[in-house]
Motif scaffolding. Structure first.
Motif: not given
Lengths: 142, 86
Positions: A27, A32, A35, A39, A89-90, A93-94, B19, B22, B28, B30-31, B33-35, B37-38, B74-75, B78, B81
């Motif tokens: 938050f 991105a 974030r 993480f 990698t992420l 790509s972002t 999460a 969120r 966006d 990318g956020s 995608a990473i959330i 993963d969390l 994750t890959i 990405s 994306l």
């Protein structure tokens, strides 16, 4: 016996608290890339601590075994290495897809002009490798 | 000892709930995608706690496989994306 229980509890609870902290930090981060950056405590420190607590629990209840030690070491290292590669990698790509970068994200070499306008001192080799990709969309700042 | 595992399960569940809230408010991709993963790693933590609660002998194998294969989602996200552009 009590000390081992306390160790397991400390490791497991610290890992879970790091995961909650990383979820709360989603938050507070603005874009991105930040974030993805915040993480990394969850997978770099939290999940290896959970695995360590789980291995100590196994050691206490079922005794020593070479197979379990090998599994634990490989899992410990892969939590650090594999999740770092995935985050890299992420984030790459972002950046390539052109998602906005907040102005508080600093240092930010991505929104600097690729061609130096005056002087010629602002161009860096990373910017030249970005132009070598060709049709990657340009960065825009928020 | 089991109260510690229940507290840890509750903490992981709180992390998943935060999460997902969120994800609902993120703009966006990318956020998101990473959330995701969390959420995956928090679910792995919950599975580990349950395996320790019921004394399963394969809990280290579960964490081992989850840590090795967690990179795939994750890959894939990405690659989605960037529409296959590397």
């Amino acid at each position: 016996m009590l000390i081992v229980d306390v160790l397991i509890a400390v490791f497991v609870l610290t890992g879970a608290l790091l995961m909650v902290t990383s979820a709360l930090a989603m938050f507070r981060a603005k874009d991105a890339l930040s974030r993805i950056n915040v993480f990394s405590p969850a997978t770099g420190l939290g999940m290896p601590l959970v695995l360590l607590g789980c291995y100590i629990y196994t050691l206490q209840h079922e005794g020593f075994s070479v197979y379990r030690l090998l599994i634990a070491i490989v899992g410990f290292l892969s939590f650090i290495i594999v999740s770092s590669i995935a985050s890299n990698t992420l984030s790459r790509s972002t950046v390539l897809v052109g998602s906005p970068v907040h102005r508080y994200t600093r240092p930010n070499r991505l929104v600097e002009p690729l061609v130096p306008v005056d002087g010629g001192e602002t161009g860096d080799p990373t910017a030249e490798t970005e132009t070598a990709h060709g049709d990657g969309p340009a960065q825009r700042s928020v | 000892m089991s109260i510690v595992f229940w507290i840890a399960i509750c903490l992981f569940a709180v992390a998943i709930a935060i999460a997902l809230a969120r994800v609902a408010t993120a703009k966006d991709l990318g956020s998101r995608a990473i959330i995701g993963d969390l959420v995956y790693f928090a679910a792995v933590g919950i599975l580990t706690m349950i395996a320790m609660l019921v004394d399963l002998t394969i809990m280290l194998d579960v964490i081992f496989l989850a840590s090795l294969l967690g990179i795939l989602s994750t890959i894939a996200l990405s690659r989605i994306l960037t529409r296959g552009y590397r």
